[in-house]
Motif scaffolding. Structure first.
Motif, PDB file in Angstrom:
ATOM      1  N   LEU A 117     -25.947 -29.811  26.743  1.00 28.81           N
ATOM      2  CA  LEU A 117     -26.734 -29.455  27.926  1.00 28.81           C
ATOM      3  C   LEU A 117     -27.828 -30.477  28.196  1.00 28.81           C
ATOM      4  O   LEU A 117     -28.053 -30.877  29.354  1.00 28.81           O
ATOM      5  N   LEU A 118     -28.514 -30.893  27.138  1.00 34.31           N
ATOM      6  CA  LEU A 118     -29.615 -31.855  27.301  1.00 34.31           C
ATOM      7  C   LEU A 118     -29.099 -33.215  27.782  1.00 34.31           C
ATOM      8  O   LEU A 118     -29.693 -33.834  28.690  1.00 34.31           O
ATOM      9  N   ILE A 119     -28.017 -33.681  27.194  1.00 35.99           N
ATOM     10  CA  ILE A 119     -27.476 -34.984  27.595  1.00 35.99           C
ATOM     11  C   ILE A 119     -27.028 -34.947  29.055  1.00 35.99           C
ATOM     12  O   ILE A 119     -27.286 -35.873  29.835  1.00 35.99           O
ATOM     13  N   LEU A 126     -33.096 -25.364  26.659  1.00 34.87           N
ATOM     14  CA  LEU A 126     -34.107 -24.684  25.840  1.00 34.87           C
ATOM     15  C   LEU A 126     -33.719 -23.236  25.578  1.00 34.87           C
ATOM     16  O   LEU A 126     -33.985 -22.704  24.489  1.00 34.87           O
ATOM     17  N   LEU A 127     -33.112 -22.572  26.568  1.00 37.93           N
ATOM     18  CA  LEU A 127     -32.622 -21.207  26.340  1.00 37.93           C
ATOM     19  C   LEU A 127     -31.608 -21.187  25.196  1.00 37.93           C
ATOM     20  O   LEU A 127     -31.616 -20.273  24.359  1.00 37.93           O
ATOM     21  N   ALA A 128     -30.714 -22.188  25.177  1.00 30.68           N
ATOM     22  CA  ALA A 128     -29.717 -22.255  24.099  1.00 30.68           C
ATOM     23  C   ALA A 128     -30.366 -22.563  22.763  1.00 30.68           C
ATOM     24  O   ALA A 128     -29.952 -22.036  21.719  1.00 30.68           O
ATOM     25  N   ILE A 129     -31.402 -23.414  22.750  1.00 31.17           N
ATOM     26  CA  ILE A 129     -32.085 -23.771  21.507  1.00 31.17           C
ATOM     27  C   ILE A 129     -32.774 -22.553  20.896  1.00 31.17           C
ATOM     28  O   ILE A 129     -32.799 -22.388  19.666  1.00 31.17           O
ATOM     29  N   VAL A 130     -33.314 -21.686  21.738  1.00 34.31           N
ATOM     30  CA  VAL A 130     -33.993 -20.483  21.251  1.00 34.31           C
ATOM     31  C   VAL A 130     -33.070 -19.647  20.369  1.00 34.31           C
ATOM     32  O   VAL A 130     -33.507 -19.017  19.396  1.00 34.31           O
ATOM     33  N   PHE A 131     -31.760 -19.657  20.671  1.00 33.11           N
ATOM     34  CA  PHE A 131     -30.825 -18.788  19.952  1.00 33.11           C
ATOM     35  C   PHE A 131     -30.146 -19.474  18.771  1.00 33.11           C
ATOM     36  O   PHE A 131     -29.302 -18.860  18.117  1.00 33.11           O
ATOM     37  N   THR A 157     -25.803 -19.000  30.171  1.00 32.23           N
ATOM     38  CA  THR A 157     -26.406 -20.328  30.195  1.00 32.23           C
ATOM     39  C   THR A 157     -25.371 -21.354  30.636  1.00 32.23           C
ATOM     40  O   THR A 157     -25.680 -22.271  31.414  1.00 32.23           O
ATOM     41  N   SER A 158     -24.129 -21.194  30.167  1.00 28.21           N
ATOM     42  CA  SER A 158     -23.076 -22.113  30.602  1.00 28.21           C
ATOM     43  C   SER A 158     -22.783 -21.946  32.091  1.00 28.21           C
ATOM     44  O   SER A 158     -22.517 -22.928  32.791  1.00 28.21           O
ATOM     45  N   GLN A 159     -22.846 -20.702  32.582  1.00 29.81           N
ATOM     46  CA  GLN A 159     -22.629 -20.487  34.012  1.00 29.81           C
ATOM     47  C   GLN A 159     -23.732 -21.141  34.840  1.00 29.81           C
ATOM     48  O   GLN A 159     -23.476 -21.676  35.931  1.00 29.81           O
ATOM     49  N   MET A 160     -24.959 -21.108  34.326  1.00 31.05           N
ATOM     50  CA  MET A 160     -26.044 -21.819  34.996  1.00 31.05           C
ATOM     51  C   MET A 160     -25.757 -23.317  35.026  1.00 31.05           C
ATOM     52  O   MET A 160     -26.020 -24.004  36.024  1.00 31.05           O
ATOM     53  N   ARG A 214     -32.412 -32.155  36.611  1.00 32.46           N
ATOM     54  CA  ARG A 214     -32.889 -32.589  35.288  1.00 32.46           C
ATOM     55  C   ARG A 214     -33.678 -31.495  34.587  1.00 32.46           C
ATOM     56  O   ARG A 214     -33.368 -31.102  33.454  1.00 32.46           O
ATOM     57  N   TRP A 215     -34.715 -31.007  35.252  1.00 37.01           N
ATOM     58  CA  TRP A 215     -35.585 -30.048  34.582  1.00 37.01           C
ATOM     59  C   TRP A 215     -34.958 -28.654  34.512  1.00 37.01           C
ATOM     60  O   TRP A 215     -35.184 -27.918  33.552  1.00 37.01           O
ATOM     61  N   ALA A 216     -34.160 -28.312  35.503  1.00 35.12           N
ATOM     62  CA  ALA A 216     -33.441 -27.039  35.412  1.00 35.12           C
ATOM     63  C   ALA A 216     -32.429 -27.087  34.270  1.00 35.12           C
ATOM     64  O   ALA A 216     -32.264 -26.113  33.524  1.00 35.12           O
TER      65      ALA A 216
END
Length: 509
Positions: free
Chosen positions: A322-324, A409-414, A243-246, A401-403
């Motif tokens: 990530l969100l900010i 959201l992927l990070a929030i899931v975990f 996720t960080s690489q993304m 923004r949306w990506a």
């Protein structure tokens, strides 16, 4: 030394990506996926290498594996500089990643070998921050260097760094793996006295290198697919890292594409990640590690789950950053400092997650630490090859923004993952025999430490004028010895050695 090796490998993975424009000019006519694989093929080597080097380090030792892998790592990095076509460059990058990956697993094994639980958190912190400093330092250096010269000099810096590291550390890095050291000592004693000496690990069954190697070769696979804790934490770390690489993919899109920064200046955007990582290390050094040491001295033993509270903090900070970043990176009228500041909690959260999970795994699987870390490295690397294949298209289709919101959201899931392990980790670990053995060992160590503390307190009372306390102290010490002898007959030689080290260290302290 091990941490510096990890830094060299992680810099090597990211630095050349900053010279993509120069590589396109040198090797034109290929589709975008080929240029993306210049980094991806290097990471693919992390899938193959750890499954070889980690088991081999637990047979032949840590030092010899460092030398045996870093010499070819340097050679393949040097070969990249002379590549005449893109296919040759990709092949050389793959082998450089394969051999360089030894430090990603063996460094964790060295930490498990050298440090007791009280000091292991700080040592693991230094080790864990290096994989994140590499992607921060590499693009900055590569960006400025590629502006002034070609990609060849970027590759040359990677080769020179690895060559210097190999030359300096090969004669200085000591052997740290206890079974290998004990086997060497037994061989020297046998040669000097004419008697047959064996180390505790070989007492029940004589050493057979081939059988031991083939057995250890299976250990990472066995741990990954049969130990729920290893599978859960490997998946968690893999998702966090990739996720960080993304997120890193968004940096050039935001700062070069929309804010029109030069490649070198855009590379400085990664500095916020490094600052966040350093904040996380400071938090570990000044609060988490001292608190853990105090609790350990008071109780004699702490379960691996005691490493997880800081991980929960990191699991929350990570998606917040990530969100900010996603909502302040664009449009360009928002001041550039806002997305840079957002990378600070992002970097801090990532380090806290990795550091907590790494310490947790090392505490839970001490004697197989290198193999456990190898299983995690392979899982991360598999996703590290797959994610870049669609990340650029995703950002192009959804926009930063949306990506960016999707990655958050992927990070929030975990986020629930470390919370689950904190409250249910021991129950999950006891589902398997290795987990039960390790947990039983820890509980026995706890009882022994408490008995020794009681004996020490009784000894103090005897010195103050309580004659009967001496007999009680002797009884307590004998009970400790009997408990330890009973346990060492029930567990493997590796766990028995770990038990003896723990008791001896506590007794001396």
């Amino acid at each position: 030394m091990g941490a510096t090796g990890v830094l060299a490998v992680s810099v090597g993975s990211s630095m050349l990506s900053a010279a993509i424009l120069s590589l396109r000019h040198e090797f034109p006519g290929h589709n975008n996926m080929i240029y993306i694989m210049i980094t991806g093929i290097y990471v693919l080597g992390f899938v193959v290498g750890p499954l070889l080097w980690a088991p081999m380090s637990e047979v032949f030792g840590r030092r010899i594996m460092f030398i045996a892998t870093y010499i070819p790592f340097t050679a393949f990095n040097a070969g990249v500089c002379g590549a005449k076509d893109i296919n040759t460059l990709l092949v050389l990058r793959f082998f450089a990643g394969t051999f360089g990956s030894s430090t990603m697993t063996n460094s964790g094994g060295i930490i498990a070998d050298m440090f007791e639980a009280q000091q292991r958190g700080l040592a693991m912190g230094v080790f864990s921050v290096m994989p994140f400093l590499g992607p921060a330092i590499g693009p900055v250096a590569g960006g400025f260097l590629s502006q002034k010269s070609s990609w060849v000099w970027v590759a040359a810096v990677i080769a020179i760094f690895s060559a210097v590291l190999t030359a300096v550390e090969s004669p200085l890095l000591p052997e740290t793996y206890a079974p290998v050291l004990l086997r060497r000592r037994a061989a020297l004693l046998s040669k000097a006295t004419g008697k047959v000496y064996r180390c505790p690990q070989d007492k029940a069954k004589p050493l057979q290198i081939k059988q031991l190697f083939l057995h250890q070769l299976k250990v990472p696979y066995v741990l990954l697919f049969t130990e729920p804790i290893v599978a859960i934490t490997s998946l968690y770390c893999a998702s966090s890292l990739n996720t960080s690489q993304m997120q890193f993919t968004a940096f050039p899109l935001v700062f070069q594409g929309m804010r029109h920064w030069s490649p070198g200046i855009a590379g400085l955007a990664f500095v916020g990640v490094s600052i966040g990582a350093l904040f996380a290390i400071a938090f570990i050094m000044l609060y988490v590690n001292p608190k853990y040491a105090r609790d350990l001295n008071a109780k004699g033993y702490l379960p691996p789950e005691a490493r997880l509270p800081s991980t929960i903090i990191g699991a929350v900070l990570f998606p917040v950053g990530l969100l900010i970043f996603a909502w302040t990176g664009t449009p360009a009228r928002i001041h550039w400092i806002a997305p840079i500041i957002a990378t600070v909690p992002f970097g801090a959260g990532l380090v806290l997650v990795f550091l907590g999970v790494m310490n947790y795994l090392v505490d839970a699987y001490l004697m197989n630490a290198a193999s456990v870390l190898a299983a995690g490295t392979v899982t991360r690397s598999i996703l590290g090859v797959i994610f870049p294949l669609f990340t650029v298209d995703m950002y192009d289709a959804m926009g930063p923004r949306w990506a960016g919101t999707f990655t958050a959201l992927l990070a929030i899931v975990f986020i629930p993952m470390p919370i689950l392990l904190l409250f249910k980790g021991r129950k999950i670990r006891r589902l398997t025999k290795p987990g039960r053995d390790a947990d039983d060992l820890g509980q026995t160590i706890a009882k022994m430490m408490l008995a020794q503390n009681a004996a020490a307190a009784t000894g103090g009372a005897a010195a103050a004028g309580a004659p009967s306390a001496k007999n009680e102290e002797v009884d307590d010490e004998e009970a400790v010895i009997q408990d330890m002898a009973s346990l060492t007959r029930q567990v493997s030689p590796e766990y028995a050695a770990a038990l003896e080290r723990a008791v001896t260290h506590h007794h001396r302290s």
